[in-house]
Every structure is written in structure tokens, then in C-alpha cells.
Scaffold this motif. Structure first.
Motif, short mmCIF file in Angstrom:
data_model
loop_
_atom_site.label_atom_id
_atom_site.label_comp_id
_atom_site.label_asym_id
_atom_site.label_seq_id
_atom_site.Cartn_x
_atom_site.Cartn_y
_atom_site.Cartn_z
N ASP A 1 37.91 -14.13 -1.36
CA ASP A 1 39.02 -13.65 -0.51
C ASP A 1 38.88 -12.77 0.65
OD1 ASP A 1 38.15 -11.33 -1.90
OD2 ASP A 1 39.90 -10.86 -3.20
N GLY A 2 37.74 -12.54 0.54
CA GLY A 2 36.99 -11.82 2.35
C GLY A 2 36.42 -9.57 1.52
N ALA A 3 36.86 -9.85 0.48
CA ALA A 3 36.32 -8.66 0.10
C ALA A 3 34.60 -8.16 0.08
CB ALA A 3 37.29 -7.67 -1.57
N MET A 4 34.49 -7.35 0.46
CA MET A 4 33.51 -6.98 0.40
C MET A 4 32.79 -6.33 -0.60
SD MET A 4 31.91 -8.59 2.50
CE MET A 4 30.10 -8.18 2.43
N ASN A 5 31.95 -6.59 -1.54
CA ASN A 5 31.35 -5.50 -2.54
C ASN A 5 29.40 -4.97 -2.53
OD1 ASN A 5 30.83 -4.24 -5.35
ND2 ASN A 5 29.85 -6.45 -5.72
N TYR A 6 29.28 -3.82 -2.22
CA TYR A 6 27.76 -3.90 -2.20
C TYR A 6 26.87 -3.14 -3.00
CZ TYR A 6 30.12 -3.64 2.83
OH TYR A 6 30.71 -3.85 3.52
N ILE A 7 26.10 -3.61 -3.53
CA ILE A 7 24.66 -3.62 -3.82
C ILE A 7 23.92 -2.76 -3.93
CG2 ILE A 7 23.90 -4.62 -6.27
CD1 ILE A 7 26.60 -4.74 -6.81
N ALA A 8 23.28 -1.79 -4.65
CA ALA A 8 22.73 -0.23 -3.85
C ALA A 8 21.58 -0.77 -4.81
CB ALA A 8 22.81 0.57 -2.79
N GLY A 9 20.41 -0.12 -5.66
CA GLY A 9 18.76 0.07 -5.55
C GLY A 9 17.60 0.43 -5.43
N VAL A 10 16.66 0.82 -6.28
CA VAL A 10 15.41 0.67 -6.59
C VAL A 10 14.62 -0.15 -7.33
CG1 VAL A 10 15.48 2.51 -7.60
CG2 VAL A 10 13.78 2.67 -6.29
N VAL A 11 13.55 -0.81 -6.42
CA VAL A 11 12.38 -1.48 -7.39
C VAL A 11 11.69 -1.10 -8.45
CG1 VAL A 11 10.60 -3.00 -7.63
CG2 VAL A 11 12.29 -3.54 -5.61
N ARG A 12 11.95 -0.84 -9.47
CA ARG A 12 10.72 0.30 -10.65
C ARG A 12 9.83 -0.12 -10.80
NH1 ARG A 12 15.47 2.64 -15.32
NH2 ARG A 12 16.91 3.50 -13.24
N GLU A 13 9.49 -1.30 -10.65
CA GLU A 13 8.14 -1.92 -11.55
C GLU A 13 7.84 -3.33 -10.80
OE1 GLU A 13 7.27 -1.29 -15.58
OE2 GLU A 13 8.49 0.13 -16.39
N VAL A 14 6.85 -2.79 -10.34
CA VAL A 14 6.62 -5.40 -9.76
C VAL A 14 4.89 -5.16 -10.35
CG1 VAL A 14 6.10 -6.70 -7.73
CG2 VAL A 14 7.21 -4.61 -7.78
N GLU A 15 4.58 -6.11 -10.65
CA GLU A 15 3.71 -6.99 -11.36
C GLU A 15 3.53 -7.97 -10.62
OE1 GLU A 15 2.87 -6.96 -15.00
OE2 GLU A 15 3.27 -4.75 -15.59
N ARG A 16 3.81 -8.18 -9.13
CA ARG A 16 3.53 -10.11 -9.19
C ARG A 16 2.46 -11.15 -9.44
NH1 ARG A 16 3.04 -13.99 -5.63
NH2 ARG A 16 3.99 -14.75 -4.09
N ALA B 1 16.74 -1.41 -10.96
CA ALA B 1 17.79 -0.52 -11.05
C ALA B 1 18.84 -0.60 -10.35
CB ALA B 1 17.34 0.82 -11.64
N ILE B 2 20.44 -1.46 -10.40
CA ILE B 2 20.96 -1.33 -9.20
C ILE B 2 22.60 -0.58 -9.42
CG2 ILE B 2 20.16 -3.61 -7.92
CD1 ILE B 2 22.84 -5.28 -9.63
N HIS B 3 22.78 -0.05 -8.56
CA HIS B 3 24.71 0.85 -8.78
C HIS B 3 25.30 -0.02 -7.57
CE1 HIS B 3 21.84 3.42 -6.06
NE2 HIS B 3 23.17 2.92 -5.65
N PHE B 4 26.55 0.08 -7.78
CA PHE B 4 27.49 -0.46 -7.19
C PHE B 4 27.26 0.71 -5.84
CE2 PHE B 4 29.51 -2.40 -10.11
CZ PHE B 4 29.80 -3.01 -9.66
N ALA B 5 27.93 0.71 -4.33
CA ALA B 5 27.45 1.20 -2.92
C ALA B 5 28.66 0.74 -1.81
CB ALA B 5 26.63 0.71 -2.67
N ASN B 6 28.76 1.62 -1.00
CA ASN B 6 29.70 1.29 -0.01
C ASN B 6 29.01 0.95 1.21
OD1 ASN B 6 27.90 3.65 1.19
ND2 ASN B 6 29.67 4.98 1.40
N GLU B 7 28.80 0.86 2.31
CA GLU B 7 28.34 -0.30 3.09
C GLU B 7 27.44 0.76 3.59
OE1 GLU B 7 32.23 1.43 5.07
OE2 GLU B 7 32.03 0.48 3.13
N ASN B 8 26.84 1.96 3.19
CA ASN B 8 26.45 2.37 3.84
C ASN B 8 24.67 2.47 2.56
OD1 ASN B 8 26.91 2.95 6.60
ND2 ASN B 8 28.50 4.98 5.53
N GLY B 9 24.71 2.05 1.81
CA GLY B 9 24.71 2.11 1.16
C GLY B 9 24.47 3.48 -0.10
#
Length: 175
Positions: free
Chosen positions: A71-86, A93-101
Motif C-alpha cells: 500500500d506504499g506504507a514505509m517501515n524502517y528497521i535499524a540495529g547492530v551486528v553483535r557477532e560474526v564468524e564468517r 539485534a534489530i528494532h523499529f526505527a524512523n527514516e533517520n534510523g
């Protein structure tokens, strides 16, 4: 394409576990899961478009995803990488955000209750099984409603369907 899909949920611990086997090597699946150009192809349910995807794959790296609903509605997700073992493990971890994060309350249509703790932590493992890869996503959350749990289960399932197609398409291009 995905060979198997399973979902379990433990309401006592509020953990959703999703497993999917992909017909691709582990490194390719890990890259498709974490690189922004791939995230735009698969993140979110079927009808959701991703005009912006940022994913800095390192501990402390930022995540920002803009989702456009049908329907054109925007939803934003922001967060941070906690661990990486490539290429075997990723925790973010992510949370809801606005267009500025900036962190915001979840949208009304999210199904989250007032007791929600504000973030969703996902622990993703990538296990090689020959030339295939088993991806297991353990998503922890608290204060969620049954409605949100069902939407999360369906959303991850559709997103992983899209990921399977993105991986298959990329493999045809590279061949």
C-alpha cells in the motif's frame, strides 16, 4: 532452491526457530544473507519491497532497512551486528526505527504489545552439508503477542523463499 523448511516455537522462552536447507555452498548463502545488494532481493514477506538496505557485517556494524508495503506504507528497521564468524554464524539485534534510523515504537499493525522489550535478537548459523547449506535462525524476543509470533513465522518463511530464489538466480548468472 530450498529443500526443507521447519519452524518451531517455544512460547516459554519466546524463541522462534526456523531452519531451511539451500542448494548452495555456505559462503554463497552467508553472502546472500548479509550483503545489501542481496538483502534488497529477499528481506521481508513476498509483497514487501526493500528500497534501502545497509548491513555492515562486523561486530558493532550498523543495520538499516527500509521496507515498502504494497500500500506504499514505509517501515524502517535499524540495529547492530553483535557477532560474526564468517561464514558460519551471525548475531544481530534489530528494532523499529524512523527514516533517520532512530528507535521508535512499533507500528500499530505490528501486533506487538506494550510489554515488548524493544528489540529482536537473531542468532543465525550456516552449516555446510556437502554442497548445500543449512541455515538455522533463532529469534529471541520478549513481550510479544501471539499475533506477532505468527506474523514473524510467516514473514521469515516468505523471506527465506525469496532468499532461495535470489541464491538460485545469482548462481545462474555466475555460471
Amino acid at each position: 532452491m530450498a529443500a526443507r523448511h521447519s519452524v518451531t516455537e517455544d512460547m516459554a522462552t519466546k524463541e522462534l526457530v526456523i531452519e531451511r536447507v539451500f542448494d548452495a555452498p555456505r559462503e554463497r548463502v552467508f553472502d546472500a544473507f548479509t550483503q545489501p545488494e542481496h538483502l534488497r532481493k529477499w528481506w521481508g514477506p513476498k509483497m514487501v519491497l526493500i528500497p534501502v538496505a545497509e548491513f555492515d557485517v562486523r561486530p558493532g556494524g550498523k543495520i538499516f532497512i527500509a521496507e515498502r508495503a504494497p500500500d506504499g506504507a514505509m517501515n524502517y528497521i535499524a540495529g547492530v551486528v553483535r557477532e560474526v564468524e564468517r561464514p558460519s554464524r551471525l548475531v544481530f539485534a534489530i528494532h523499529f526505527a524512523n527514516e533517520n534510523g532512530e528507535r521508535v515504537s512499533p507500528p500499530v499493525r505490528s501486533g506487538l504489545g506494550a510489554a515488548w522489550d524493544g528489540e529482536i535478537v537473531s542468532n543465525v548459523t550456516f552449516r555446510a552439508e556437502g554442497q548445500r547449506t543449512r541455515v538455522t535462525i533463532r529469534t529471541e524476543r520478549s513481550g510479544v503477542t501471539a499475533e506477532f509470533s505468527e506474523m514473524a513465522r510467516l514473514g521469515w518463511g516468505e523471506a527465506l523463499d525469496k532468499l532461495a530464489h535470489a541464491i538460485a538466480d545469482d548462481m545462474r548468472v555466475d555460471s
